[in-house]
Design an enzyme around this catalytic site. Structure first.
Site, PDB file in Angstrom:
ATOM      1  N   ARG A 212      -0.742   0.078  -6.597  1.00 44.89           N
ATOM      2  CA  ARG A 212      -0.281   1.443  -6.859  1.00 44.89           C
ATOM      3  C   ARG A 212       0.480   1.879  -5.607  1.00 44.89           C
ATOM      4  NH1 ARG A 212      -5.711   1.219  -8.541  1.00 44.89           N
ATOM      5  NH2 ARG A 212      -5.950   1.588 -10.773  1.00 44.89           N
TER       6      ARG A 212
ATOM      7  N   LYS B 172      -8.630   3.290  -6.499  1.00 46.89           N
ATOM      8  CA  LYS B 172      -9.201   4.509  -7.079  1.00 46.89           C
ATOM      9  C   LYS B 172     -10.717   4.460  -7.005  1.00 46.89           C
ATOM     10  CE  LYS B 172      -5.762   5.994 -10.460  1.00 46.89           C
ATOM     11  NZ  LYS B 172      -5.521   6.195 -11.897  1.00 46.89           N
TER      12      LYS B 172
ATOM     13  N   HIS C  12       6.318   2.498  -9.807  1.00 48.44           N
ATOM     14  CA  HIS C  12       5.488   2.058 -10.930  1.00 48.44           C
ATOM     15  C   HIS C  12       6.207   1.025 -11.796  1.00 48.44           C
ATOM     16  CE1 HIS C  12       1.967   2.289 -13.440  1.00 48.44           C
ATOM     17  NE2 HIS C  12       2.764   2.249 -14.481  1.00 48.44           N
TER      18      HIS C  12
ATOM     19  N   ARG D 138       5.367  -2.215 -10.310  1.00 54.11           N
ATOM     20  CA  ARG D 138       3.970  -2.550 -10.649  1.00 54.11           C
ATOM     21  C   ARG D 138       3.910  -3.077 -12.083  1.00 54.11           C
ATOM     22  NH1 ARG D 138      -1.601  -1.249  -9.679  1.00 54.11           N
ATOM     23  NH2 ARG D 138      -2.639  -0.297 -11.463  1.00 54.11           N
TER      24      ARG D 138
ATOM     25  N   HIS E  97      -7.658  -1.970 -12.425  1.00 53.58           N
ATOM     26  CA  HIS E  97      -8.028  -1.178 -13.592  1.00 53.58           C
ATOM     27  C   HIS E  97      -9.532  -1.266 -13.834  1.00 53.58           C
ATOM     28  CE1 HIS E  97      -3.733  -1.646 -15.457  1.00 53.58           C
ATOM     29  NE2 HIS E  97      -3.795  -0.657 -14.581  1.00 53.58           N
TER      30      HIS E  97
ATOM     31  N   TYR F 166      -0.131  -3.790 -21.398  1.00 51.34           N
ATOM     32  CA  TYR F 166       0.927  -4.742 -21.057  1.00 51.34           C
ATOM     33  C   TYR F 166       1.076  -5.828 -22.117  1.00 51.34           C
ATOM     34  CZ  TYR F 166       0.855  -2.398 -16.583  1.00 51.34           C
ATOM     35  OH  TYR F 166       0.920  -1.445 -15.614  1.00 51.34           O
TER      36      TYR F 166
END
Length: 178
Positions: free
Chosen positions: A36, A60, A131, A134, A157, A166
């Site tokens: 990210r 995250k 992004h 990414r 994730h 994806y």
């Protein structure tokens, strides 16, 4: 983008050389790792250099993960760090230091630099963002036969359903080709 960044490096001198090497490093790392943008600009020197083939990423929720680094990205990182050291700017804990409040390059500043480089490369800057790189990382891994769970881990994730987006993009692309 990578070629345009390398062209900038060849033409740059002095302080502009460090900036050009930084941008080349940012692009190589982003595309090679799928980080990210906030994870990328917030990398510490320690996290990026502790292991030769991996970067330790704090994502995250404070979760940490190891992400493999390509040879091209490692070479760009080494060239950038060597230039920082030559200028005496290598003393920060941040890999991409800045005089701003955060102490490191902001994601907004990087996005602006990326768009400018995209224009130099003849790309539509309106369709270019960190992004997008990414997304390209993940899509290219899956196109190459990578395991969905491995891609999930590299992207950080928490839920596999986020990564499965994806695979739907790939299926739609196959339909278009047919």
């Amino acid at each position: 983008l990578a070629e345009a960044a390398r062209t900038r490096v060849k033409a740059a001198r002095g302080r502009n050389l460090v900036k050009a090497l930084r941008l080349a490093c940012l692009i190589e790392l982003l595309y090679a790792t799928g980080l990210r943008v906030s994870e990328l600009v917030g990398l510490t020197v320690q996290a990026a250099t502790a292991e030769k083939d991996f970067i330790l990423v704090k994502g995250k929720g404070g979760r940490e993960r190891l992400v493999p680094v390509s040879a091209a990205a490692r070479a760009a990182l080494d060239a950038y760090r060597a230039a920082l050291a030559r200028t005496g700017e290598g003393g920060s804990k941040w890999l991409f230091p800045s005089s701003g409040a955060a102490g490191h390059l902001t994601r907004q500043h990087f996005a602006l630099e990326l768009k400018a480089l995209g224009r130099e490369a003849g790309l539509d800057a309106a369709r270019l963002s960190p992004h997008v790189l990414r997304h390209g990382f993940a899509s290219h891994l899956l196109e190459g036969g990578a395991d969905l769970r491995a891609v999930q881990q590299m992207l950080g994730h928490a839920d596999i359903s986020t990564t499965q987006i994806y695979t739907h993009v790939q299926a739609e692309r196959l339909r278009e080709v047919v």
